[in-house]
Design a protein around this motif. Sequence first.
Motif, PDB file in Angstrom:
ATOM      1  N   LEU A 273      11.145 -10.117   3.925  1.00  0.00           N
ATOM      2  CA  LEU A 273      10.524  -8.892   3.451  1.00  0.00           C
ATOM      3  C   LEU A 273       9.150  -9.099   2.834  1.00  0.00           C
ATOM      4  N   GLY A 274       8.653 -10.313   2.890  1.00  0.00           N
ATOM      5  CA  GLY A 274       7.384 -10.622   2.253  1.00  0.00           C
ATOM      6  C   GLY A 274       6.181 -10.076   2.991  1.00  0.00           C
ATOM      7  N   GLU A 275       5.010 -10.562   2.615  1.00  0.00           N
ATOM      8  CA  GLU A 275       3.762 -10.055   3.195  1.00  0.00           C
ATOM      9  C   GLU A 275       3.734 -10.195   4.706  1.00  0.00           C
ATOM     10  N   ARG A 276       4.347 -11.254   5.241  1.00  0.00           N
ATOM     11  CA  ARG A 276       4.417 -11.460   6.694  1.00  0.00           C
ATOM     12  C   ARG A 276       5.883 -11.509   7.146  1.00  0.00           C
ATOM     13  N   GLY A 277       6.730 -10.793   6.450  1.00  0.00           N
ATOM     14  CA  GLY A 277       8.155 -10.819   6.747  1.00  0.00           C
ATOM     15  C   GLY A 277       8.538  -9.907   7.903  1.00  0.00           C
ATOM     16  N   LEU A 278       9.832  -9.811   8.136  1.00  0.00           N
ATOM     17  CA  LEU A 278      10.335  -8.969   9.220  1.00  0.00           C
ATOM     18  C   LEU A 278      10.147  -7.493   8.909  1.00  0.00           C
ATOM     19  N   LEU A 279      10.363  -7.105   7.672  1.00  0.00           N
ATOM     20  CA  LEU A 279      10.132  -5.733   7.200  1.00  0.00           C
ATOM     21  C   LEU A 279       9.249  -5.825   5.958  1.00  0.00           C
ATOM     22  N   PRO A 280       7.955  -5.983   6.120  1.00  0.00           N
ATOM     23  CA  PRO A 280       7.078  -6.274   4.980  1.00  0.00           C
ATOM     24  C   PRO A 280       7.131  -5.184   3.902  1.00  0.00           C
ATOM     25  N   VAL A 281       7.308  -5.621   2.670  1.00  0.00           N
ATOM     26  CA  VAL A 281       7.338  -4.683   1.549  1.00  0.00           C
ATOM     27  C   VAL A 281       6.037  -3.892   1.427  1.00  0.00           C
ATOM     28  N   PRO A 282       4.854  -4.491   1.611  1.00  0.00           N
ATOM     29  CA  PRO A 282       3.633  -3.678   1.514  1.00  0.00           C
ATOM     30  C   PRO A 282       3.632  -2.488   2.478  1.00  0.00           C
ATOM     31  N   ASP A 283       4.129  -2.671   3.696  1.00  0.00           N
ATOM     32  CA  ASP A 283       4.218  -1.561   4.643  1.00  0.00           C
ATOM     33  C   ASP A 283       5.226  -0.517   4.162  1.00  0.00           C
ATOM     34  N   PHE A 284       6.328  -0.986   3.607  1.00  0.00           N
ATOM     35  CA  PHE A 284       7.364  -0.089   3.094  1.00  0.00           C
ATOM     36  C   PHE A 284       6.815   0.757   1.957  1.00  0.00           C
ATOM     37  N   LEU A 285       6.092   0.134   1.030  1.00  0.00           N
ATOM     38  CA  LEU A 285       5.523   0.868  -0.090  1.00  0.00           C
ATOM     39  C   LEU A 285       4.439   1.829   0.370  1.00  0.00           C
ATOM     40  N   ALA A 286       3.641   1.409   1.343  1.00  0.00           N
ATOM     41  CA  ALA A 286       2.585   2.287   1.857  1.00  0.00           C
ATOM     42  C   ALA A 286       3.176   3.501   2.558  1.00  0.00           C
ATOM     43  N   GLY A 287       4.313   3.326   3.211  1.00  0.00           N
ATOM     44  CA  GLY A 287       4.935   4.426   3.935  1.00  0.00           C
ATOM     45  C   GLY A 287       5.568   5.454   3.031  1.00  0.00           C
ATOM     46  N   PHE A 288       6.022   5.017   1.851  1.00  0.00           N
ATOM     47  CA  PHE A 288       6.726   5.931   0.950  1.00  0.00           C
ATOM     48  C   PHE A 288       5.911   6.305  -0.278  1.00  0.00           C
ATOM     49  N   GLY A 289       4.682   5.787  -0.372  1.00  0.00           N
ATOM     50  CA  GLY A 289       3.916   6.043  -1.577  1.00  0.00           C
ATOM     51  C   GLY A 289       4.593   5.366  -2.755  1.00  0.00           C
TER      52      GLY A 289
END
Length: 495
Positions: A42-58
Motif C-alpha cells: 500500500l506504499g508509495e509504489r505499492g499495489l494500492l498506493p495510499v496517496p492515490d487512495f487519499l487523493a480519490g477520497f479527499g
Amino acid sequence: MEWTAWFDAPEYEFARQVLQRGIATIYFVAFLSSHNQFPALLGERGLLPVPDFLAGFGRLRRPTLFSWRYSDRLLRAVCWAGMGIAATIVLGLPQLGPPWVPLLAFLALWLLYMSIVNVGQTFYGFGWEMLLLEAGFIVAFLGSDQTPPPRTILILLAWLVFRLEFGAGMIKIRGGREWRDLTALYYHHETQPMPGPLSRQAHLLPKPWHRVEVLGNHFAQLVVPFFLFAPQPLSSVAAGIVIFTQLWLVATGNFAWLNWMAILLAFAAVSDPVVHAVIPAIPLDWHPAAAGTSPDAGAAATGSQAQTAWLVVVLLATVLLVVLSYRPIENLFSHYQLMNASFNRWQLGNTYGAFGTVTKRRIEIAVEGTLDADPDDTADWREYGFRGKPGEVRRIPRQWAPYHLRLDWLMWFLPLRTVHEEWFYAFLAKLLEADRPTLRLLRHDPFDGARPRWVRARSYLYRFATRKEFRATGQRWIRIPLHESIPPLSLPPGG
C-alpha cells in the motif's frame, strides 16, 4: 476510599497483567507485520498506493495521521513508534507509574494502529483489526500497579469476549446448513484460508469426531459466553472453555491474531484464586503494589484526589462504551446480522463473527511466469512460491499466527470472489517488473530477480492427501488443474 470498594477488583491482578502485556504483544506483532508488508502492498509504489487512495477520497472521515500526508518513511516511523511503546508495556514499565501512564501508552497504540487500518483498504479489511483496536482502547483503562483493576473495565472486556464468541456462534446458526447438520468440520480444516502444520491431521480425523467438534463449537460460542458474567468460579470455568477451544483453533490453523486475542481477553473473567488453584506456583498476593506502605496525611490526601480523578475517567469511559453497545446488541439479535462491522469512525462497540458458511472445495490461484518469448503451453512456466498459502504439494504448511500474511490471505479470497481484482493485476505487473519489495513478500522467486517475459494465473483444486496417498507419493496435497484464470500478460513495449 471505602465508598469506591465496589469499583476495585484486586482479585483480578493476574488477569490485568495478562491483558496488558498480552495485548501489547499483539500490537507489537501487528506493527511489525505492517512495517514488513505495508510499503509493498500500500506504499508509495505499492499495489494500492495510499496517496492515490487519499487523493480519490479527499480528506477521510475516519481518523488517520496520514490524512494530510503519506510517505513510506512516515509509515515506518509510525510502526517503529508502535513497536517501541508496545515493548515497554510488555516489559511492564508504564505500569510502574500512575494509571495515566499505561492509559496514554495504550491510547497511543490505538491511535497509531488506527491510522494504518483506516488507509489499509482491502489488505486491512479483517475483523481482527477492529478487534485489536477496540481491545486496546478498553485495556487502556485497566490502570497501573499503583491501583487495583477497575471492575467495570473487566466487565466490558468480558462483554467484548461475549460479542466475539456469541456473534460468531449466531452467524453460524444463521449461515450455512453445514453448521446446523454438524458437517462443517468435514471441510473446514482443508478449506480454511491458511492451513497450519497440523491441519491435515485434524482433517483426517474420523467424521464422528468432526461432528463432536461442531457441537463443541456451538456450546462454546452459544452457551458458555453467558457464564462469563456469572459469579466465581463459574466465570473462570467459562473463560477456561473459551481458552481451550481457541487453543484448538490455534493448533489447527492460521488466523493471524484472532484466536490469540480471544484467549487473552478471556482472562478478564479469571480471578487470582482460580489461577492459584490451577497453578499453585503463582501466589495470591504476588502483586508488587499489594503490600503498600502507610502514607502520611499529605500523601494520603493527594492519593485520594488522584484516585477520585481516575475513578471519574474510568466511569466516563465505561458510560461511553455502554452507550456504544446498543448497536452491537441490536445486531446480535437481527435476522440480518452483520459480521465484522463497525458502527462509528473510532471502531469501538463493533460486531464480530466469522465463517458463517464453510467453503466445500479449495480452489487455489497459482501465479506462473516464463522467460520464453512465446507464452504457449510449450513454454517453460515456473510457479511463484507464497509463504503461507498452499503451493508445493509436498511442503508442510507453516505456523504463522499471530503474524499476519496479508497477501496470502487475499489470494485465498480471489477464487471466492473474482480474480479480476485491481490489486491482483497490480501484483502481476510488479512481478513482470521484478519489483524487489513485492518479491520479498514471496517465499520463492523462480527467476532469482530476473524479469519474466510473461505471467499468468491458473486455478487448481486442492485437497489433503489421504494417509494411503501420502505413503505412496509423499504428497500432502493432491492438486488437479482446472483452468487458466488470467491468460498470459506482459508489459507494454518499453515498460
